[in-house]
Design a protein around this motif. Structure first.
Motif, PDB file in Angstrom:
ATOM      1  N   LEU A 194      23.484 -27.984 -34.459  1.00 22.36           N
ATOM      2  CA  LEU A 194      25.492 -28.322 -33.963  1.00 22.36           C
ATOM      3  C   LEU A 194      25.676 -27.355 -35.665  1.00 22.36           C
ATOM      4  O   LEU A 194      27.518 -27.846 -35.311  1.00 22.36           O
ATOM      5  CB  LEU A 194      25.000 -30.133 -34.918  1.00 22.36           C
ATOM      6  CG  LEU A 194      24.826 -31.229 -33.888  1.00 22.36           C
ATOM      7  CD1 LEU A 194      24.468 -32.372 -34.963  1.00 22.36           C
ATOM      8  CD2 LEU A 194      26.301 -31.291 -33.161  1.00 22.36           C
ATOM      9  N   ALA A 195      25.280 -26.807 -35.830  1.00 19.21           N
ATOM     10  CA  ALA A 195      25.624 -26.098 -37.111  1.00 19.21           C
ATOM     11  C   ALA A 195      27.120 -25.464 -36.934  1.00 19.21           C
ATOM     12  O   ALA A 195      27.640 -25.264 -38.020  1.00 19.21           O
ATOM     13  CB  ALA A 195      24.857 -24.669 -37.267  1.00 19.21           C
ATOM     14  N   GLY A 196      26.599 -24.517 -35.591  1.00 24.06           N
ATOM     15  CA  GLY A 196      28.118 -23.627 -35.404  1.00 24.06           C
ATOM     16  C   GLY A 196      29.467 -25.085 -34.920  1.00 24.06           C
ATOM     17  O   GLY A 196      30.176 -24.194 -35.993  1.00 24.06           O
ATOM     18  N   GLN A 197      28.968 -26.001 -34.784  1.00 23.71           N
ATOM     19  CA  GLN A 197      29.958 -26.804 -34.488  1.00 23.71           C
ATOM     20  C   GLN A 197      30.432 -27.453 -36.158  1.00 23.71           C
ATOM     21  O   GLN A 197      32.489 -28.188 -35.976  1.00 23.71           O
ATOM     22  CB  GLN A 197      30.152 -28.007 -33.447  1.00 23.71           C
ATOM     23  CG  GLN A 197      31.144 -28.854 -33.115  1.00 23.71           C
ATOM     24  CD  GLN A 197      30.743 -30.264 -32.063  1.00 23.71           C
ATOM     25  OE1 GLN A 197      29.123 -29.576 -31.561  1.00 23.71           O
ATOM     26  NE2 GLN A 197      31.293 -30.978 -31.818  1.00 23.71           N
ATOM     27  N   LEU A 198      29.667 -27.786 -36.248  1.00 21.55           N
ATOM     28  CA  LEU A 198      29.580 -28.637 -37.749  1.00 21.55           C
ATOM     29  C   LEU A 198      30.701 -27.981 -38.320  1.00 21.55           C
ATOM     30  O   LEU A 198      31.745 -28.091 -39.439  1.00 21.55           O
ATOM     31  CB  LEU A 198      28.663 -29.245 -38.279  1.00 21.55           C
ATOM     32  CG  LEU A 198      28.744 -30.054 -39.697  1.00 21.55           C
ATOM     33  CD1 LEU A 198      29.601 -30.810 -38.913  1.00 21.55           C
ATOM     34  CD2 LEU A 198      27.195 -30.462 -39.603  1.00 21.55           C
ATOM     35  N   LEU A 306      29.328 -35.780 -35.241  1.00 16.00           N
ATOM     36  CA  LEU A 306      30.010 -34.823 -33.744  1.00 16.00           C
ATOM     37  C   LEU A 306      28.578 -35.230 -33.080  1.00 16.00           C
ATOM     38  O   LEU A 306      29.429 -34.823 -31.237  1.00 16.00           O
ATOM     39  CB  LEU A 306      29.341 -33.324 -34.999  1.00 16.00           C
ATOM     40  CG  LEU A 306      30.967 -33.098 -35.582  1.00 16.00           C
ATOM     41  CD1 LEU A 306      30.650 -32.099 -35.558  1.00 16.00           C
ATOM     42  CD2 LEU A 306      32.193 -33.032 -33.924  1.00 16.00           C
ATOM     43  N   ALA A 307      27.982 -35.681 -32.753  1.00 18.56           N
ATOM     44  CA  ALA A 307      26.411 -35.621 -31.994  1.00 18.56           C
ATOM     45  C   ALA A 307      26.933 -36.775 -31.279  1.00 18.56           C
ATOM     46  O   ALA A 307      26.956 -36.701 -30.131  1.00 18.56           O
ATOM     47  CB  ALA A 307      25.469 -35.482 -32.953  1.00 18.56           C
ATOM     48  N   ARG A 308      27.679 -37.887 -31.667  1.00 14.95           N
ATOM     49  CA  ARG A 308      28.065 -38.656 -31.038  1.00 14.95           C
ATOM     50  C   ARG A 308      29.649 -38.640 -30.437  1.00 14.95           C
ATOM     51  O   ARG A 308      29.386 -40.058 -30.209  1.00 14.95           O
ATOM     52  CB  ARG A 308      27.398 -40.371 -31.809  1.00 14.95           C
ATOM     53  CG  ARG A 308      26.772 -40.577 -32.295  1.00 14.95           C
ATOM     54  CD  ARG A 308      26.773 -41.353 -33.273  1.00 14.95           C
ATOM     55  NE  ARG A 308      27.287 -42.566 -33.064  1.00 14.95           N
ATOM     56  CZ  ARG A 308      27.486 -44.046 -33.205  1.00 14.95           C
ATOM     57  NH1 ARG A 308      27.953 -43.279 -34.206  1.00 14.95           N
ATOM     58  NH2 ARG A 308      27.758 -44.637 -33.005  1.00 14.95           N
TER      59      ARG A 308
END
Length: 518
Positions: A194-198, A306-308
């Protein structure tokens, strides 16, 4: 109309709430909720009790009572402390409740199905003397990043979440002996995926610069997978996969996620779809916390959102630890003043205003509370009440006009400050407005009802009892605080038919406080 879900971090039931808890977290959330309701929006106060932490177990062992009995006792005391300062959550989620456990497992399963949770080899600290796997506050040591004292969950000083194999000088809090590492299977949340999106979402957020910068720095340098389970018998137990059977979810995941349980409960009451409401562009999620919770909220919770498929929180209110006479408030060291006891001694209005005045921008480390702060708050409220009463009694005529452009700007600036979680700026605006309208200098003048109504409305989120008392005394029972609409003109009464809300600090309280902390 917007919908605000305002979610202060759930307290651990290992003691009553002290003034540091109230001032740094729960009062600021209440001020925000009251302001948004006054502005015509829907705002909900959602918190709960984080009942599966090791601090509760330590308290139970110290008292020689069961875990459940101690948790129940302190949950009730926490609620009493909130009531003492006029805070009433819309939903208070007990993490020991069946509905929360079911929801926590549902979120865990949702992340598993989406591929963000996997089972990997991990380690957990173990006491060979006590034959016990230990977690969180049951282990102490030093932070690998800043060398400050820490437990095995996080470092209160720098905020970093800790892996068990990185803690230096790890010892068992119960017996004081050195701890070793034992291999375990462990559920891990895939933060690197998730690092980039977060990082992008945080960079575009409305979070204050210190919070945003630190979260992004952690994300780029420190974060691997986040452990989600451990061996600890109290909590939400994992049933599958078999390799995790008997483990419980870490409290950063299931404890902090009481906000999700609360939102779903609120939506169910109102016949709303919770998923649609959380996706609505007019819905905002805000968290309120002390500095020790910022890692898990800004990265763990935001990442899981974000993951959800949900947006990250709109904003985070983070306060440095409140200090009492120069030292950090502490339940374990009994360096604290308890909210219910102080509210009984000085009154909720003085206490709310005093604690709100202590709040400062995060990172300044200037949240200092002492007896002088209380005395100053009592004196300030006395000045306001004297001015309001003299103004009413000396006014010869009454009028009601629209606010002047200058007064209107005060209202707009106040609204912007509270919305941006700059509570210290909002309080300064109240002082400047009071000086502008000069109530205390009125002599046989004109009673300007819109100026009085606006002043009381500015006070309302901070000291609601005082604002409502004077507002209804002057304008009748139908009066409601508002920054938008003008008050109906009303001829002031020759006297104010209500007791004062601010009184001098009792000498006995001042003396006992000085003896104890100075």
């Amino acid at each position: 109309m917007r919908t605000y879900f305002v979610c202060p971090a759930p307290p651990c039931p290992n003691g009553k709430l002290h003034l540091g808890h109230i001032g740094g977290v729960y009062l600021l959330a209440d001020i925000f909720v009251r302001f948004q309701r006054m502005a015509g929006h829907r705002a909900y106060y959602i918190t709960g009790s984080d009942e599966h932490g090791t601090h509760t177990l330590e308290a139970a062992r110290r008292l020689g009572r069961s875990f459940g009995e101690v948790a129940e006792q302190y949950v009730q005391q926490i609620l009493e402390c909130l009531r003492a300062v006029q805070i009433t959550p819309d939903v208070f989620v007990r993490t020991s409740s069946a509905i929360h456990k079911e929801n926590a497992l549902a979120i865990f399963s949702e992340l598993q199905v989406a591929g963000y949770v996997g089972v990997r080899p991990g380690v957990q600290l173990y006491c060979e003397h006590c034959s016990e796997l230990v977690a969180d506050s049951l282990a102490t040591g030093r932070c690998p990043a800043c060398s400050s004292p820490c437990d095995s969950n996080l470092c209160e000083n720098c905020g970093l979440a800790l892996q068990h194999d990185t803690i230096r000088e790890a010892r068992h809090a119960s017996c004081g002996r050195d701890l070793v590492l034992r291999p375990i299977a462990q559920a891990m949340f895939d933060m690197p995926r998730l690092a980039g999106q977060l990082d992008e979402a945080i960079g575009e957020s409305a979070w204050s610069e210190p919070i945003r910068s630190k979260a992004r720095a952690w994300l780029r340098r420190e974060v691997g997978g986040l452990p989600m389970t451990r061996h600890f018998k109290h909590g939400v137990e994992i049933k599958e996969p078999d390799s995790l059977a008997g483990q419980t979810l870490l409290t950063w995941f299931e404890g902090l996620w009481c906000f999700d349980t609360g939102i779903r409960e609120l939506c169910a009451r109102s016949g709303l779809d919770a998923n649609a409401t959380l996706h609505d562009e007019n819905s905002e999620l805000l968290f309120f916390m002390g500095q020790d919770n910022r890692f898990y909220y800004t990265l763990g919770v935001a990442g899981a959102q974000l993951a959800r498929g949900y947006p990250i929180p709109k904003n985070n209110s983070v306060q440095d630890f409140y200090k009492l006479e120069g030292e950090k408030f502490s339940t374990s060291r009994d360096h604290a003043l308890w909210a219910d006891e102080v509210a009984r001694a000085v009154g909720p209005n003085v206490l709310r205003y005093a604690l709100a005045r202590v709040a400062k921008p995060f990172g300044t480390d200037a949240n200092h509370f002492d007896l002088d702060v209380l005395m100053s708050a009592a004196s300030r409220i006395r000045v306001w009440e004297d001015a309001l009463r003299r103004y009413a009694e000396s006014a010869g005529t009454a009028e009601s006009t629209e606010l002047s452009p200058k007064c209107r700007r005060f209202a707009d600036d106040y609204a912007a400050a509270v919305t941006a979680l700059r509570f210290w700026d909002a309080l300064d605006i109240i002082d400047r407005y009071f000086e502008l309208v000069a109530f205390e200098n009125a002599e046989n003048g004109t009673w300007n009802s819109v100026q009085i109504s606006l002043f009381l409305s500015l006070l309302y989120p901070v000291i609601p009892e005082l604002a409502m008392g004077y507002g209804r005394n002057y304008f009748g029972e139908a009066w409601a605080p508002s920054l938008e609409r003008s008050a109906v003109a009303a001829q002031p009464k020759a006297s104010v038919d209500l007791p004062r809300f601010g009184a001098p600090i009792p000498a006995s309280f001042a003396l006992s406080t000085k003896k104890r902390f100075r």
